[in-house]
Design a protein around this motif. Structure first.
Motif, PDB file in Angstrom:
ATOM      1  N   SER A  89       0.821  -1.202   0.000  1.00 12.72           N
ATOM      2  CA  SER A  89       0.000   0.000   0.000  1.00 12.72           C
ATOM      3  C   SER A  89       0.860   1.259   0.000  1.00 12.72           C
ATOM      4  N   TYR A  90       2.088   1.163   0.502  1.00 17.89           N
ATOM      5  CA  TYR A  90       2.983   2.311   0.517  1.00 17.89           C
ATOM      6  C   TYR A  90       3.842   2.392  -0.743  1.00 17.89           C
ATOM      7  N   PHE A  91       3.780   1.386  -1.596  1.00 15.29           N
ATOM      8  CA  PHE A  91       4.662   1.345  -2.767  1.00 15.29           C
ATOM      9  C   PHE A  91       4.545   2.586  -3.645  1.00 15.29           C
ATOM     10  N   PRO A  92       3.332   3.085  -3.948  1.00 17.64           N
ATOM     11  CA  PRO A  92       3.232   4.275  -4.816  1.00 17.64           C
ATOM     12  C   PRO A  92       4.002   5.474  -4.285  1.00 17.64           C
ATOM     13  N   ILE A  93       3.915   5.709  -2.971  1.00 18.46           N
ATOM     14  CA  ILE A  93       4.585   6.894  -2.435  1.00 18.46           C
ATOM     15  C   ILE A  93       6.095   6.710  -2.427  1.00 18.46           C
ATOM     16  N   PHE A  94       6.564   5.473  -2.170  1.00 19.03           N
ATOM     17  CA  PHE A  94       8.002   5.208  -2.257  1.00 19.03           C
ATOM     18  C   PHE A  94       8.497   5.398  -3.691  1.00 19.03           C
ATOM     19  N   LEU A  95       7.688   4.958  -4.649  1.00 17.23           N
ATOM     20  CA  LEU A  95       8.057   5.088  -6.063  1.00 17.23           C
ATOM     21  C   LEU A  95       8.137   6.557  -6.467  1.00 17.23           C
ATOM     22  N   ILE A  96       7.163   7.343  -6.025  1.00 15.07           N
ATOM     23  CA  ILE A  96       7.157   8.776  -6.347  1.00 15.07           C
ATOM     24  C   ILE A  96       8.375   9.468  -5.752  1.00 15.07           C
ATOM     25  N   PHE A  97       8.674   9.173  -4.488  1.00 16.04           N
ATOM     26  CA  PHE A  97       9.856   9.765  -3.857  1.00 16.04           C
ATOM     27  C   PHE A  97      11.122   9.348  -4.597  1.00 16.04           C
ATOM     28  N   GLY A  98      11.170   8.089  -5.043  1.00 12.51           N
ATOM     29  CA  GLY A  98      12.330   7.613  -5.785  1.00 12.51           C
ATOM     30  C   GLY A  98      12.513   8.350  -7.096  1.00 12.51           C
ATOM     31  N   TYR A  99      11.422   8.550  -7.818  1.00 20.70           N
ATOM     32  CA  TYR A  99      11.478   9.271  -9.091  1.00 20.70           C
ATOM     33  C   TYR A  99      11.940  10.717  -8.882  1.00 20.70           C
ATOM     34  N   ILE A 100      11.335  11.387  -7.902  1.00 21.44           N
ATOM     35  CA  ILE A 100      11.700  12.791  -7.662  1.00 21.44           C
ATOM     36  C   ILE A 100      13.164  12.903  -7.266  1.00 21.44           C
ATOM     37  N   THR A 101      13.609  12.011  -6.382  1.00 22.50           N
ATOM     38  CA  THR A 101      15.010  12.022  -5.954  1.00 22.50           C
ATOM     39  C   THR A 101      15.935  11.764  -7.134  1.00 22.50           C
ATOM     40  N   GLY A 102      15.605  10.758  -7.947  1.00 21.56           N
ATOM     41  CA  GLY A 102      16.445  10.416  -9.091  1.00 21.56           C
ATOM     42  C   GLY A 102      16.549  11.537 -10.104  1.00 21.56           C
ATOM     43  N   THR A 104      15.990  14.805  -9.668  1.00 20.31           N
ATOM     44  CA  THR A 104      16.696  15.979  -9.149  1.00 20.31           C
ATOM     45  C   THR A 104      18.201  15.730  -9.022  1.00 20.31           C
ATOM     46  N   LEU A 105      18.595  14.495  -8.721  1.00 22.25           N
ATOM     47  CA  LEU A 105      20.027  14.176  -8.677  1.00 22.25           C
ATOM     48  C   LEU A 105      20.636  14.186 -10.081  1.00 22.25           C
ATOM     49  N   LEU A 106      19.865  13.760 -11.083  1.00 21.85           N
ATOM     50  CA  LEU A 106      20.342  13.823 -12.467  1.00 21.85           C
ATOM     51  C   LEU A 106      20.567  15.267 -12.912  1.00 21.85           C
ATOM     52  N   VAL A 107      19.688  16.165 -12.466  1.00 22.53           N
ATOM     53  CA  VAL A 107      19.858  17.586 -12.783  1.00 22.53           C
ATOM     54  C   VAL A 107      21.167  18.095 -12.197  1.00 22.53           C
ATOM     55  N   GLN A 108      21.444  17.686 -10.960  1.00 19.75           N
ATOM     56  CA  GLN A 108      22.700  18.092 -10.326  1.00 19.75           C
ATOM     57  C   GLN A 108      23.904  17.522 -11.068  1.00 19.75           C
ATOM     58  N   HIS A 122      14.803  21.984  -5.922  1.00 20.36           N
ATOM     59  CA  HIS A 122      14.237  21.167  -7.005  1.00 20.36           C
ATOM     60  C   HIS A 122      13.417  20.001  -6.459  1.00 20.36           C
ATOM     61  N   PHE A 123      13.904  19.388  -5.389  1.00 19.12           N
ATOM     62  CA  PHE A 123      13.175  18.265  -4.790  1.00 19.12           C
ATOM     63  C   PHE A 123      11.817  18.725  -4.280  1.00 19.12           C
ATOM     64  N   MET A 124      11.788  19.842  -3.593  1.00 17.88           N
ATOM     65  CA  MET A 124      10.533  20.348  -3.056  1.00 17.88           C
ATOM     66  C   MET A 124       9.590  20.787  -4.177  1.00 17.88           C
ATOM     67  N   ALA A 125      10.159  21.324  -5.253  1.00 20.86           N
ATOM     68  CA  ALA A 125       9.327  21.682  -6.407  1.00 20.86           C
ATOM     69  C   ALA A 125       8.650  20.446  -6.969  1.00 20.86           C
TER      70      ALA A 125
END
Length: 243
Positions: A89-102, A104-108, A122-125
């Motif tokens: 049930s928590y998988f979607p939110i973990f996936l979203i956090f993973g995508y956002i983190t990935g 934003t790190l690629l931008v850096q 960028h992460f908060m955006a």
């Protein structure tokens, strides 16, 4: 798992709608099939919910509704399947956090170095834009769910309709670096107040559906919800200090 319950004092289809709405606000309930003639409720849930919790939920509908077990095999113990269902049930939110983190790190990485302030911005955006998107897909549903635990939305129901637009505006502000002092200060206040409602609900130990991803993806209100709110509070506080 699916269980059947008897519900008394439902006299019309308006009663059915109110009871169903309150039950669906509980985080671990996947579906509710209500019959007025019986009257019975067939409830599918991710993990077993005590009848007392269901009673507390339908009491919010404002009538003297009573719920009781209809099947005799409902004494439940936690199984490996229940644990897996909770994790999933928590998988979607973990996936979203993973995508956002990935992303934003690629931008850096593309800029040739890691800049903490820019990465947090960028992460908060990404966080606010993505989460506001899911809320706006069913604005009314989000507002109703958010009102069950947010301290401001309880007092001012209109806040539930305004909140997703505030998130969207904050996302745009972080993305465009609009007045970082004001943007982070507003974020600190908004997310700090939101955290209060989450903490109060967790202390009551009453299951609620988390409204963070609207009604499209059902998530139970939990420590995961608290973590995401506190993460935004911490990031905005750090950025205010470093400005």
């Amino acid at each position: 798992m699916t269980h059947t319950y008897n519900i008394s004092n439902m006299t019309c289809y308006g009663c059915v709608a109110k009871v169903k709405s309150e039950l669906l606000k509980l985080g671990d309930i996947l579906s509710v099939d209500l019959q007025l003639q019986a009257p019975q409720a067939t409830i599918t849930m991710q993990k077993h919910i005590p009848t007392s919790v269901l009673q507390h939920a339908i009491s919010n509908a404002g009538e003297n509704y009573k719920i009781s077990e209809a099947d005799t095999s409902m004494h439940h113990t936690t199984t490996a399947d229940d644990t897996a269902a909770t994790t999933n049930s928590y998988f979607p939110i973990f996936l979203i956090f993973g995508y956002i983190t990935g992303v934003t790190l690629l931008v850096q990485a593309a800029q040739g170095g890691f800049h903490l302030m820019q990465w947090m911005s960028h992460f908060m955006a990404g966080f606010f834009v993505v989460f506001s998107f899911f809320k706006l897909m069913n604005l009314k549903g989000f507002a109703e769910g958010y009102r069950t635990y947010d301290v401001v939305a309880k007092a001012v129901p209109a806040w539930g309709f305004i909140y997703p637009f505030v998130e969207l505006a904050l996302g745009a502000a972080f993305l465009t670096s609009f007045n970082p002092m004001i943007t982070n200060a507003v974020t600190l206040v908004v997310m700090g107040v939101s955290t209060i409602g989450v903490v109060q609900s967790l202390l009551k130990k009453t299951p609620f559906q988390c409204a963070c991803l609207g009604t499209v993806i059902k998530l139970p209100l939990s420590k995961v919800t608290l973590f995401e709110d506190l993460l935004m509070v911490a990031m905005s506080a750090i950025m205010l200090v470093l400005l």
